[in-house]
Design an enzyme around this catalytic site. Structure first.
Site: not given
Lengths: 335, 405
Positions: B96, B98, B310
């Site tokens: 992103d 910031g 998982c």
């Protein structure tokens, strides 16, 4: 369980094996044996998958009762013992120890006497080996009277525990292995092994990891693996010395020379590692050293990321386990 | 028109909703969409190693420019050959700008035309994050997708500030595009703003679509706005943005939100929720969350989810996790692995059902499982209705035939 010594070196160091465990009859553990320290029945920071990345094979785990005693009731309801409860079935075996008769747990002080220990704890947790509870509440500065009392109490407890065990399932092993507890620095480790101790605990690698440090002491006999030659920052030796409190009787003159030069670890929190692109320890084949550099581990410890302790623990255990293998080899080769 | 290091191929389009299943190729790895991107803020996904993420078939992770720009900083990252090398992750990364963290984390962030002025949390000095500086840091980090610095306004704000931010975002996009030094290796996405005002949002989308970019993000919608306004803005944005470029809805990660927003036509999502809630001992399941710290799990010897494959569910029980949740860090690793697995499995199910043409039935099943009392959230019901799904009268609006692409 059977313990057999098959080689005694000149120094009285011994090579042996622990076999015929009731729960896992085919397992063989060579001694001197390293017990991996656990908390809450897992190796700190390392789940089963991560532990497999350190090294495959059988481990013996040390499970301090103080981290489990709150949960014995639930493990009992589970019915299959602590190893399976903690997701460690098939390859791992548990061993319990306690170093005080009233452990401090998260829920406060709990009183454990031999009856309670045996019945509620041992039978619920079903370890493969367990140690009688001891009165270990002494330090270097304890009075002689306190030490004497602790020995008396310990012997008494041991007797009670042994009786209870015999009543429940038969005889104790005749040829007894010798175990030593407490975090042990590499120098102490060598001393203990040379005195004939067979089982040693692995708290030291964990304690080092908790302070953000990676073990770097030489752990093999290879001539190329020279002692650490890089200029390391001055290590605060007192932190390491503090763990030697149980070694009073074993201290000898040789330790002085080593104490000054002895550098077991590097602290990854130190800013000097900010741009250091070397692995934690050059030549180490562990996951952390193969994949990452000091600068990344420094970043993780500086930012408090959980992956930091994970990588350091993986390295420290790998390193310590290898040092045991070297020791076993050295005894075989009579070095 | 520049050649972007991204291809986007639509594999199947749902005939009822706006959902689609696509295949996106980026420099490091392929990404199947719709995709959920776990957030690895400071260059690691808290408590798990990259190999575990690969085992879960995670294809793309998010990193935060604000944090990484401070520690370890762009210079070190550049000298290491970028964040991929530094953190040992060979698949895709998205960073992103910031800007969001700055506004949400810092007390005295002041936004000017130049950039975002703030006081450094480390030494109190005055700093300025400009579009150019944000791109410079993101170039050093080296992610496959980077985000423009946008003028972020909380969705609870209204009035002229929102319009100002919308226009400024476009001007900052142009500055970002100009400052971008690695367009052949990194895709710069603009971010549609405009708050909760349909006119402003429409204008924002139009302006951004005038620029030559590989994909679009929908921003300003994961704050304190009500869900009713939230979905309307998402729906409006996806109607405007082109279908042949990925649409990234920022900050969305709750299961119900993911399902509905896929139906509304979004392709990419990110959220800290699954990893953050794991650290508090909460595991995600089809019916919501399990707070494993509760005593009711002390003797519950089942795995978190009996159908989950998982590594945590194959080996550990709820009872054991109860003993270590928030006490031992191993718990964080174990529950995080499960929660990421849960999110990725949800997205996989969404994709497979879109491919098979059974996405509508999937939505019905999902909602029934998550809300067994049929107390579907009103906003979700409304949102699904505009894409031809009526949760209460099934089969009534679902008129279209399932046709293979």
């Amino acid at each position: 369980m059977k313990f057999a010594v098959y080689l005694v070196a000149e120094s009285s160091a011994r090579l042996g094996s622990l076999t015929e465990f009731a729960r896992i009859p085919e397992a063989v553990f060579e001694t001197p044996l390293l017990l991996l320290h656990t908390r809450g029945a897992s190796v700190p920071h390392l789940s089963y998958d991560l532990l497999q990345m350190v090294s495959t094979g059988h481990y013996m785990l040390q499970m301090p009762l103080v981290t489990l005693v709150d949960h014995t009731k639930n493990v009992k309801a589970f019915g299959k013992g602590i190893a399976e409860f903690a997701g460690l079935k098939i390859v791992d075996i548990g061993y319990h120890e306690k170093n005080s008769i009233s452990p401090w747990t998260r829920g406060g002080r709990k009183l454990i006497d031999p009856q309670t220990y045996n019945i509620s704890c041992i039978e619920a947790l079903k370890p493969d080996m367990f140690q009688a509870i001891v009165d270990g509440d002494t330090t270097q500065s304890s009075s002689a009277k306190r030490v004497r009392k602790s020995v008396d109490v310990t012997v008494k407890f041991a007797g009670i525990c042994a009786d209870l065990k015999e009543k429940s399932d038969g005889s104790l092993s005749e040829n007894l292995p010798r175990a030593f507890h407490g975090p042990i620095t590499p120098i102490v480790l060598l001393k203990l092994v040379s005195k004939g101790i067979d089982i040693l605990d692995g708290t030291f690698p964990w304690l080092v990891a908790e302070r953000g440090s990676a073990l770097v002491f030489p752990n093999s006999l290879s001539k190329e693996n020279a002692p650490v030659t890089e200029t390391l920052p001055s290590v605060k030796a007192p932190a390491v010395v503090a763990t030697d409190q149980k070694v009073t009787k074993l201290a000898d003159d040789n330790s002085n020379k080593e104490a000054v030069d002895r550098v077991y670890e590097i602290n990854l929190k130190d800013k000097i590692y900010f741009s250091d692109t070397r692995p934690l320890l050059e030549g180490c084949s562990c996951y952390s050293c193969r994949k990452y550099s000091r600068n990344y581990v420094h970043h993780l410890t500086a930012t408090g990321e959980l992956q930091g302790p994970i990588l350091i623990m993986m390295h420290n255990f790998h390193h310590y386990i290898n040092s045991f293998k070297s020791i076993q080899q050295a005894i075989k080769d009579n070095e | 028109m520049t050649r972007h290091p991204l291809t986007f191929q639509v594999l199947a389009q749902c005939k009822t909703t706006k959902a689609k299943c696509s295949r996106m190729t980026l420099p490091h790895h392929v990404v199947e969409t719709p995709v959920f991107m776990p957030v690895g803020t400071q260059g690691s996904l808290k408590g798990i190693v990259p190999e575990q993420l690969e085992q879960l078939n995670c294809q793309i992770l998010l990193g935060n420019t604000y944090h990484l720009g401070n520690r370890p900083g762009p210079d070190l990252l550049e000298s290491c050959g970028g964040l991929h090398n530094f953190m040992g992750w060979s698949r895709n990364l998205l960073t992103d700008s910031g800007g969001f963290q700055m506004v949400s984390l810092l007390e005295l962030a002041e936004i000017t035309e130049e950039g975002v002025k703030f006081k450094s949390p480390y030494d109190g000095s005055e700093c300025l994050l400009t579009p150019e500086r944000s791109i410079e840091i993101q170039n050093a980090i080296g992610a496959d997708i980077i985000m423009q610095l946008d003028d972020v306004v909380s969705s609870t704000v209204s009035g002229p500030r929102v319009e100002e931010a919308m226009h400024r975002t476009t001007r900052w996009l142009d500055r970002c595009l100009k400052a971008h030094k690695r367009p052949e290796a990194q895709n710069l996405f603009p971010i549609v703003q405009g708050g909760l005002d349909p006119k402003l949002r429409t204008e924002s989308a139009k302006q951004l679509m005038d620029r030559d970019v590989a994909g679009f993000a929908i921003g300003g919608l994961s704050g304190g706005e009500g869900k009713d306004q939230f979905w309307r803005m998402v729906h409006l944005s996806t109607d405007l943005l082109p279908n042949d470029k990925p649409r990234y809805l920022m900050g969305v990660g709750f299961a119900t939100d993911l399902v509905v927003c896929c139906a509304l036509g979004c392709d990419m999502f990110d959220c800290v929720f699954p990893t953050r809630t794991a650290r508090f001992g909460c595991a995600l399941v089809e019916t919501g969350q399990l707070n494993l710290k509760l005593k009711s799990f002390a003797q519950d010897f089942r795995p978190i989810d009996e159908n989950c494959e998982c590594s945590t569910c194959r080996r550990y029980t709820r009872a054991y996790l109860h003993t270590i949740a928030t006490v031992e860090t191993v718990a964080c690793n174990l529950i995080t692995v499960h929660n990421v697995a849960y999110q990725l499995k949800l997205m996989r199910n969404i994709r497979e059902n879109i491919l098979k043409g059974t996405f509508v039935d999937f939505i019905f099943n999902f909602m029934d499982t998550m809300y067994p009392k049929k107390d579907f959230p009103v906003w979700a019901t409304d949102a699904l209705r505009v894409v031809n799904i009526d949760l209460y009268e099934r089969g009534s609006m679902h008129k279209h035939q399932q046709v293979d692409c």
